[in-house]
Design a protein around this motif. Structure first.
Motif, mmCIF file in Angstrom:
data_model
loop_
_atom_site.group_PDB
_atom_site.id
_atom_site.type_symbol
_atom_site.label_atom_id
_atom_site.label_comp_id
_atom_site.label_asym_id
_atom_site.label_seq_id
_atom_site.Cartn_x
_atom_site.Cartn_y
_atom_site.Cartn_z
ATOM 1 N N PHE A 31 0.805 -0.859 0.019
ATOM 2 C CA PHE A 31 -0.366 -0.564 0.225
ATOM 3 C C PHE A 31 0.744 1.297 -0.154
ATOM 4 N N VAL A 32 0.034 2.365 -0.129
ATOM 5 C CA VAL A 32 1.175 3.750 -0.128
ATOM 6 C C VAL A 32 0.389 4.106 1.301
ATOM 7 N N PRO A 33 1.578 5.454 1.865
ATOM 8 C CA PRO A 33 0.738 5.720 3.288
ATOM 9 C C PRO A 33 -0.694 6.882 2.666
ATOM 10 N N GLY A 34 -1.894 6.730 3.439
ATOM 11 C CA GLY A 34 -2.444 7.601 3.254
ATOM 12 C C GLY A 34 -3.830 6.993 2.715
ATOM 13 N N GLN A 35 -3.163 5.755 1.782
ATOM 14 C CA GLN A 35 -4.522 4.322 1.230
ATOM 15 C C GLN A 35 -4.963 3.725 2.574
ATOM 16 N N ALA A 36 -6.241 2.731 2.630
ATOM 17 C CA ALA A 36 -7.109 2.149 3.196
ATOM 18 C C ALA A 36 -7.081 0.525 2.563
ATOM 19 N N THR A 37 -8.051 -0.141 3.105
ATOM 20 C CA THR A 37 -8.859 -1.234 3.022
ATOM 21 C C THR A 37 -10.117 -1.180 3.534
ATOM 22 N N GLU A 38 -10.993 -2.399 3.051
ATOM 23 C CA GLU A 38 -12.370 -2.608 4.299
ATOM 24 C C GLU A 38 -11.772 -3.804 4.865
ATOM 25 N N ARG A 51 -16.319 -2.202 7.254
ATOM 26 C CA ARG A 51 -15.752 -0.686 7.401
ATOM 27 C C ARG A 51 -13.999 -0.641 6.906
ATOM 28 N N PRO A 52 -13.887 0.751 6.492
ATOM 29 C CA PRO A 52 -12.801 1.631 5.807
ATOM 30 C C PRO A 52 -11.599 1.448 6.840
ATOM 31 N N PHE A 53 -10.395 1.208 6.646
ATOM 32 C CA PHE A 53 -9.573 1.953 7.651
ATOM 33 C C PHE A 53 -8.584 2.151 7.433
ATOM 34 N N LEU A 90 -9.260 -11.016 11.485
ATOM 35 C CA LEU A 90 -9.787 -9.599 11.147
ATOM 36 C C LEU A 90 -9.941 -10.243 8.985
ATOM 37 N N ILE A 91 -10.584 -9.329 8.754
ATOM 38 C CA ILE A 91 -10.576 -9.975 7.302
ATOM 39 C C ILE A 91 -10.605 -8.538 6.212
ATOM 40 N N LEU A 92 -9.204 -8.282 5.872
ATOM 41 C CA LEU A 92 -8.728 -7.391 4.761
ATOM 42 C C LEU A 92 -9.423 -7.705 3.543
ATOM 43 N N HIS A 93 -9.542 -6.779 2.866
ATOM 44 C CA HIS A 93 -9.718 -6.874 1.835
ATOM 45 C C HIS A 93 -8.755 -5.831 0.126
ATOM 46 N N ASP A 94 -8.805 -5.714 -1.040
ATOM 47 C CA ASP A 94 -8.265 -4.570 -1.589
ATOM 48 C C ASP A 94 -7.928 -3.238 -0.787
ATOM 49 N N VAL A 95 -6.727 -3.114 -1.731
ATOM 50 C CA VAL A 95 -6.094 -1.540 -1.178
ATOM 51 C C VAL A 95 -7.224 -0.893 -2.051
ATOM 52 N N TRP A 96 -7.379 0.695 -1.820
ATOM 53 C CA TRP A 96 -7.691 1.410 -2.361
ATOM 54 C C TRP A 96 -7.212 3.221 -2.028
ATOM 55 N N GLY A 97 -7.678 3.990 -2.766
ATOM 56 C CA GLY A 97 -6.538 5.705 -2.911
ATOM 57 C C GLY A 97 -7.494 6.228 -1.336
ATOM 58 N N ALA A 98 -6.820 6.468 -0.952
ATOM 59 C CA ALA A 98 -7.420 7.613 -0.347
ATOM 60 C C ALA A 98 -7.152 9.651 -0.534
ATOM 61 N N ILE A 99 -5.819 9.389 0.567
ATOM 62 C CA ILE A 99 -5.532 10.580 0.673
ATOM 63 C C ILE A 99 -4.080 10.466 -0.073
#
Length: 222
Positions: A31-38, A51-53, A90-99
């Protein structure tokens, strides 16, 4: 969509209602700093409650970290997560861009809205590239300030803590609005990174537009 079941390795109390969760890191998970996952809890009845974190660890670290505030007024995901212990899953999903960091500027955060900025600031600190960045961090009381000591160590006098419901030595009192930004921000051509409650984001963005900041230089979660 990919999903990964990971164990909690370590839990630390950060503030009275915020905990840090260290998790196993799936192979090849980046991931890139600022990104999140559900995130979902791997327990009956909770697997589909995503939930996104935002990641608060850095990509080179062997574990993942999330810094999660508990909202105890209802029995939701954060309340359940705060009851977990090391070894739970916990269950993690795909990484997505946030900030995304685009260059030096002003970070404006409200409460748990600091979380996307944690990894960004940690990475800049690691890379010795924090110069030119300023943090304005709004909270209700001093007890609510997440990672205050670390942020102060990284940013020094460029870390400003604004309390809306408490007057305390060493902290500013009030709210972040157009008047505050006019008095504190010296260069409205720089980047502005905004994260917090929806109303705060809308109010800050309107204030920045009024003060002459370019819409292209305002970065926030959409």
């Amino acid at each position: 969509m990919e999903s990964h079941v990971v164990k909690i390795v370590d839990i630390q109390q950060v503030t009275h209602d915020v905990k840090s969760f260290r998790l196993e890191k799936p192979a090849g998970y980046t991931f890139v700093p600022g990104q999140a996952t559900e995130v979902a809890i791997n327990k009956e009845g909770w697997q589909n409650e995503r939930r996104p974190f935002t990641f608060t660890s850095l990509n080179h670290e062997p574990t993942l970290q999330f810094t999660i505030k508990r909202y105890a007024d209802h029995d939701g995901v954060t309340n359940q997560i705060h009851q977990l212990v090391a070894g739970d899953e916990l269950i993690l999903h795909d990484v997505w861009g946030a900030i995304e960091y685009k260059g030096p500027g002003y970070f404006i955060a409200g409460g748990a809205g600091i979380t996307p900025f944690i990894a960004i600031l940690r990475q800049l600190h690691r890379d010795n590239q924090l110069a030119g960045n300023t943090l304005f961090f709004s909270n209700k009381t001093a007890a609510d300030v997440i990672y205050e000591k670390e942020l102060s160590n990284m940013l020094g006098k460029n870390a400003h803590y604004i309390l809306s419901r408490e007057q305390k030595a060493g902290y500013e009192n009030g709210i972040i609005n157009a008047d505050y930004l006019r008095s504190q921000a010296t260069d409205f051509s720089k980047h502005f990174y905004v994260c917090g409650p929806d109303k705060m984001i809308a109010d800050i963005n309107a204030a920045l537009e009024k003060l002459g900041a370019s819409a292209d230089n305002v970065v926030f979660e959409k």
